[in-house]
Motif scaffolding. Structure first.
Motif, PDB file in Angstrom:
ATOM      1  N   ASN A  90      -3.310   6.658  -1.453  1.00 64.62           N
ATOM      2  CA  ASN A  90      -3.443   4.540  -0.833  1.00 64.62           C
ATOM      3  C   ASN A  90      -2.906   4.304   0.249  1.00 64.62           C
ATOM      4  N   ARG A  91      -2.084   5.310   0.397  1.00 59.79           N
ATOM      5  CA  ARG A  91      -1.294   4.813   2.424  1.00 59.79           C
ATOM      6  C   ARG A  91      -3.072   4.287   3.441  1.00 59.79           C
ATOM      7  N   TYR A 146       3.056   6.245  12.287  1.00 52.64           N
ATOM      8  CA  TYR A 146       3.301   6.820  11.150  1.00 52.64           C
ATOM      9  C   TYR A 146       2.704   8.502  11.713  1.00 52.64           C
ATOM     10  N   TYR A 199      -7.984   2.316   9.844  1.00 53.49           N
ATOM     11  CA  TYR A 199      -9.502   2.116  11.076  1.00 53.49           C
ATOM     12  C   TYR A 199      -9.864   3.227  11.211  1.00 53.49           C
ATOM     13  N   PHE A 242      -1.748   4.538  14.431  1.00 51.76           N
ATOM     14  CA  PHE A 242      -1.379   3.959  12.646  1.00 51.76           C
ATOM     15  C   PHE A 242      -0.252   3.847  12.658  1.00 51.76           C
ATOM     16  N   LEU A 243       0.503   2.354  12.226  1.00 50.41           N
ATOM     17  CA  LEU A 243       1.303   2.096  11.940  1.00 50.41           C
ATOM     18  C   LEU A 243       2.563   2.003  11.287  1.00 50.41           C
ATOM     19  N   ASP A 244       3.326   2.238  10.020  1.00 53.90           N
ATOM     20  CA  ASP A 244       3.992   2.486   9.052  1.00 53.90           C
ATOM     21  C   ASP A 244       4.247   0.765   9.037  1.00 53.90           C
ATOM     22  N   PRO A 245       5.083  -0.091   7.454  1.00 57.91           N
ATOM     23  CA  PRO A 245       5.124  -0.910   7.758  1.00 57.91           C
ATOM     24  C   PRO A 245       5.989  -1.696   8.012  1.00 57.91           C
ATOM     25  N   ASN A 275       0.746  -1.495  -0.197  1.00 53.25           N
ATOM     26  CA  ASN A 275      -0.160   0.130  -0.038  1.00 53.25           C
ATOM     27  C   ASN A 275       1.067   1.433  -0.002  1.00 53.25           C
ATOM     28  N   TRP A 276       2.369   1.080   0.331  1.00 51.38           N
ATOM     29  CA  TRP A 276       2.723   2.166   0.764  1.00 51.38           C
ATOM     30  C   TRP A 276       4.038   2.228  -0.585  1.00 51.38           C
ATOM     31  N   SER A 334      -7.514   5.244  -5.560  1.00 51.40           N
ATOM     32  CA  SER A 334      -7.522   5.423  -4.176  1.00 51.40           C
ATOM     33  C   SER A 334      -7.225   6.667  -4.014  1.00 51.40           C
ATOM     34  N   ARG A 390     -12.201   6.907   2.312  1.00 52.11           N
ATOM     35  CA  ARG A 390     -12.356   7.126   1.315  1.00 52.11           C
ATOM     36  C   ARG A 390     -13.311   7.238  -0.309  1.00 52.11           C
ATOM     37  N   ALA A 394     -10.655   7.946   7.839  1.00 50.64           N
ATOM     38  CA  ALA A 394     -10.601   8.287   6.856  1.00 50.64           C
ATOM     39  C   ALA A 394     -11.297   7.760   5.811  1.00 50.64           C
ATOM     40  N   ILE A 428      -5.016   3.469   3.003  1.00 54.69           N
ATOM     41  CA  ILE A 428      -6.546   2.302   2.995  1.00 54.69           C
ATOM     42  C   ILE A 428      -6.408   1.607   3.894  1.00 54.69           C
ATOM     43  N   ASP A 429      -5.804   1.192   4.760  1.00 63.85           N
ATOM     44  CA  ASP A 429      -6.325   0.705   6.205  1.00 63.85           C
ATOM     45  C   ASP A 429      -5.848   1.573   7.397  1.00 63.85           C
TER      46      ASP A 429
END
Lengths: 495, 374
Positions: free
Chosen positions: B311-312, B182, B317, B174-177, A7-8, B364, B358, B356, B314-315
């Motif tokens: 799109n970052r 983030y 919540y 909300f976390l980064d990978p 997604n990133w 996206s 959409r 968030a 997208i998840d």
């Protein structure tokens, strides 16, 4: 939280998938197709917004073919707004109303020649579309791994079509949101707490379909006080929130909470609201509590218990915050301190209408741990409490042994660590002094009667007799055990 | 009775960081007996409107696995656990539709611990459900007495319980990978013209009352825990918020600032109050914490930020905590006003709860709406 790396990634390719679940609960579909598609009830139409050119005009994901047909959608998730109500999520979806490869020939019927393909709107017309899921799929061209993120899941509310497009309006699935039925709406819901003829064979017809109350709490109250260091009902009404109303299903039978099977079957305690006097009575009764219903049969001869709270007060010097001795709170108290002369607190009890035949009378005090005794030995009497007769003037039908009226408070008791409650013995029962018909107490009148027939004031008195002793009274009251008259618990609040 | 009409297009809540209405549970707590007398209307001794009550010695208990409270066979009396149990046992919601994992956003098991951690002891309430009630109606009732939010996420279809925290836990973010909270960046995440603003004045309150300790038979509330510019009460008669600005008991002082500042310099110029009716609460500690939570959340205008991103999100919540990078400060200064006497703050000094949404269409694009955590 699983945040997907794809997604990133700015180079990720995105495909949107739409899955529509159909059902055929009334077997609309030709029976000859049923055996081959054993999973008919979960038949799924799979669509995507664009295909993979290397996959023959479809997009293959998870071993399934997704046909191009998803034109557009607009998803509105319910926002989290603190302090406010809820909002349902919903989605508007636009699909291409083209032909869709639908039914394959069944192997047991080889006379069927080819796949059937019909317009999407025809499929969705013939079979019930129940659920729709939208998924955003991301992948990197150089890899074969996909990251799928669901972005909507809901039930289809409003389908519509024209010759080119098919529209769906879907909302989040709220089929769980059912109410336990009651008498007004006796069907359509579910839940274990319903009065049914099967579960409650003794219930009158008027009660069938009602829901039984559900109670979430761990507060336990009894007339002797099981909570907050014995305060219990002395601090009425603080803990009354822990009670749950019962259904009265027949003569002398009340049905209470019906608990799930895992509930500890430790019994149920019953109370009756005495509308005439604005407080609760506790009922000693034989009750039944099992896994199918929780009820009790109230014995007409059962003994009920009720507290008589104080209504007004007078105090000697040395007393502070006298009203706190009967304010119904366990975190406030009245202080009675002896500084060289007997200090006392005298409280009047309201006259009540007769609720029944009095069996016993007790007096009780609840003391705070800041009380202190100063006698030479632990058994020295530092204070007393009970019913006082102003005309005599002395304790009403005085008990010289200090166990019934008055009741002694020793040095040791006043120096108890923590809250301390003391209840006197049942007083004057059967002595011929008050339980005769002409006696005021028989008529629930808290007063004495002189031999000449004149009225004598009686009141609840707490006195501190030792110089330097201090009694901090959190609560006090008079407990009456009685057998109720037939109309004692009749409520005037019938709707 | 709220009749649900799911075919009606939902109306978005007002975009001011606060709900347009506040859920309270009013009126008589319990049904007062049958609606009509049995036996042809003839009063028959006890069989006519008598108000009987029962009390189980232990109430509704957890199962042997501690599914709802974390401890086997213990009474269920915490708000998030009550709804969890009610929805599964009485609403027939599949247990798999409830988020319960450890260190997981929206987890009911984390929520009960987070709520209980707000006070000394546990956030213990008495909830009686005497008549027809749906799980969503119970959500409204419980959310009005607890700083939490229960909703179903579209991202996984499961119910979440989110607890309002001034210092969110790692799993709330909300976390980064790489698993770090983030911070949204102007250069990477925001389309042109991110919009900063303050929440509207009509959402500000500087007087909060929590009325509690319900007396079941007549529905009355016996205690009031409150704070205002003129005083405070912790429910037991003690004035408990008299500290100087910057201390943990400075709510009276902050209420004065709120009243005078938003009153355009006129002393006493702005005063708005809110009253919460919470018969299910009987403990002073819980009432105090609920009062403090509402006051802290609403005593001043909050910083809000809206921006369009890719799109970052997208998840992301709904209701996740998140951060904003100070890079934005050069383009859109943070409108924070140090009303509590502290220093000015930049974007990176604040924490936010966000939603968030959409944007329509296949691309996206997400509209992020962040509201400052106060």
């Amino acid at each position: 939280m699983s945040t997907r790396a794809s997604n990133w990634h700015p180079g990720a390719i995105h495909v949107r998938l739409c899955e529509i679940t159909l059902s055929d609960i009334y077997a609309v579909r030709d029976a000859s197709y049923l055996p081959g598609d054993a999973t008919w009830d979960t038949k799924t139409i799979r669509l995507c917004d664009h295909a993979d050119s290397g996959q023959g005009g479809v997009f293959v994901y998870g071993g399934n073919d997704y046909f191009v047909g998803l034109l557009d959608f607009d998803v509105s998730p319910g926002d989290v707004v603190w302090g406010g109500g809820s909002q349902d999520s919903d989605a508007k979806i636009r699909l291409s109303n083209h032909r869709y490869v639908w039914q394959k020939r069944h192997t047991a019927n080889p006379q069927e020649t080819t796949n059937l393909d019909v317009k999407l709107s025809q499929i969705l017309r013939d079979y019930n579309a129940t659920k729709v899921v939208l998924v955003d799929l991301a992948y990197l061209p150089s890899t074969s791994s996909y990251d799928a993120q669901q972005i909507f899941s809901g039930v289809i509310m409003d389908p519509g079509t024209d010759e080119d497009e098919f529209f769906l309006y879907a909302v989040e699935d709220r089929r769980f949101d059912k109410a336990i039925p009651n008498m007004a709406t006796p069907s359509g819901g579910m839940g274990p707490g319903i009065i049914t003829k099967k579960d409650y064979p003794n219930a009158p017809k008027a009660e069938l379909g009602r829901s039984l109350p559900i109670l979430y709490s761990q507060k336990i109250v009894s007339y002797t006080g099981d909570q907050d260091n014995g305060a219990g009902l002395l601090t009425n009404p603080r803990y009354m929130v822990a009670l749950s109303p019962c259904r009265n299903t027949e003569f002398f039978r009340v049905v209470a909470n019906r608990f799930p099977a895992q509930t500890a079957g430790s019994g149920t305690r019953y109370f009756a609201w005495m509308d005439q006097v604005g407080t609760l009575a506790t009922i000693d009764t034989t009750n039944t509590d099992n896994t199918t219903e929780s009820y009790c049969d109230i014995d007409p001869a059962a003994v009920w218990h009720i507290w008589v709270p104080m209504s007004s007060v007078k105090a000697s010097s040395g007393v502070t915050n006298p009203l706190h001795a009967f304010d119904g709170r366990h975190d406030t108290y009245a202080s009675i301190a002896n500084s060289g002369a007997t200090a006392y607190l005298e409280m009047y009890m309201p006259y009540w209408s007769q609720l029944g035949q009095i069996e016993e009378v007790y007096t009780t005090v609840l003391l705070k741990d800041t009380s202190s005794g100063v006698g030479a030995s632990g058994t020295d009497i530092n204070a007393r409490f009970g019913i006082y007769n102003s005309a005599v003037p002395d304790w009403h039908f005085k008990d010289a042994s200090d166990t019934t009226n008055p009741v002694k408070l020793t040095k040791s008791e006043l120096n108890t660590v923590g809250f301390f409650s003391k209840t006197g013995n049942s007083w004057l029962k059967g002595s011929g002094k008050w339980n005769e018909a002409h006696e005021p107490w028989t008529r629930w009148s808290w007063e004495g009667e002189a031999v000449t027939g004149e009225r004598q004031d009686c009141y609840f008195r707490i006195e501190v007799t030792q110089n330097g002793a201090n009694v901090d009274v959190v609560a006090c009251g008079m407990l009456i055990d009685f057998k109720p008259f037939a109309n004692a618990a009749f409520s005037r609040h019938i709707k | 009775m709220i009749k649900q009409e799911p075919w009606v297009v939902p109306v978005p809540p007002p975009d001011n960081g606060e709900a347009g209405r506040r859920s309270t549970y009013n009126g008589s707590l319990w049904d007062r007996g049958r609606t009509s007398p049995p036996g042809g209307g003839k009063p028959r001794n006890f069989d006519n409107g008598t108000l009987f009550y029962a009390q189980s010695l232990g109430s509704i208990n957890d199962d042997g696995s501690g599914t709802y409270t974390g401890a086997a066979s213990t009474p269920i009396c915490w708000p998030s656990a009550i709804w969890h149990h009610f929805a599964v046992k009485f609403g027939n919601l599949p247990s798999g539709d409830i988020t319960t994992g450890a260190s997981t956003f929206g987890s009911f098991s984390e929520a009960r611990d987070s709520i209980n951690a707000k006070i000394s002891g546990n956030w213990e309430v008495c909830v009686s459900v005497p008549d027809r009630t749906t799980p969503s109606q119970l959500i409204e009732r419980l959310e009005s007495i607890t700083p939490m939010k229960i909703y179903r996420s579209m991202l996984d279809g499961k119910f979440k319980c989110v607890v309002y925290k001034q210092a969110p836990d790692a799993f709330d973010y909300f976390l980064d990978p790489f698993g770090n909270a983030y911070a949204w960046k102007y250069s990477e995440d925001m389309a042109r013209k991110p919009k900063a603003r303050l929440s509207p004045l009509d959402a500000v309150v500087n007087e909060v009352h929590v009325r509690y300790a319900g007396f079941a038979p007549d529905g009355s509330l016996t205690k009031d825990c409150w704070v205002s510019p003129d005083g405070s009460d912790d429910g037991s008669g003690v004035r408990d918020q008299t500290g100087a600005l910057g201390t943990s008991t400075d709510r009276e002082a902050r209420a004065v600032r709120s009243r005078d500042f938003y009153g355009a310099g006129v002393t006493g110029g702005f005063q708005q109050s809110i009253t919460i009716e919470a018969p299910e609460i009987y403990g002073d500690d819980i009432a105090v914490q609920l009062r403090n939570h509402i006051f802290d959340r609403r005593w001043r205008r909050k910083v809000m930020l809206d921006f369009l991103t890719g799109n970052r999100a997208i998840d992301f919540y709904q209701g996740m905590a998140t951060l904003v990078d100070n890079e934005l400060e050069d383009h859109v200064p943070c409108p924070y006003i140090p009303l509590d006497g502290g220093s000015a703050k930049r974007w990176g000094d604040l924490k936010f709860y966000g939603n968030a949404r959409r944007q329509p269409g296949m691309a996206s694009r997400y509209m992020m709406s962040l509201t400052e955590i106060t």
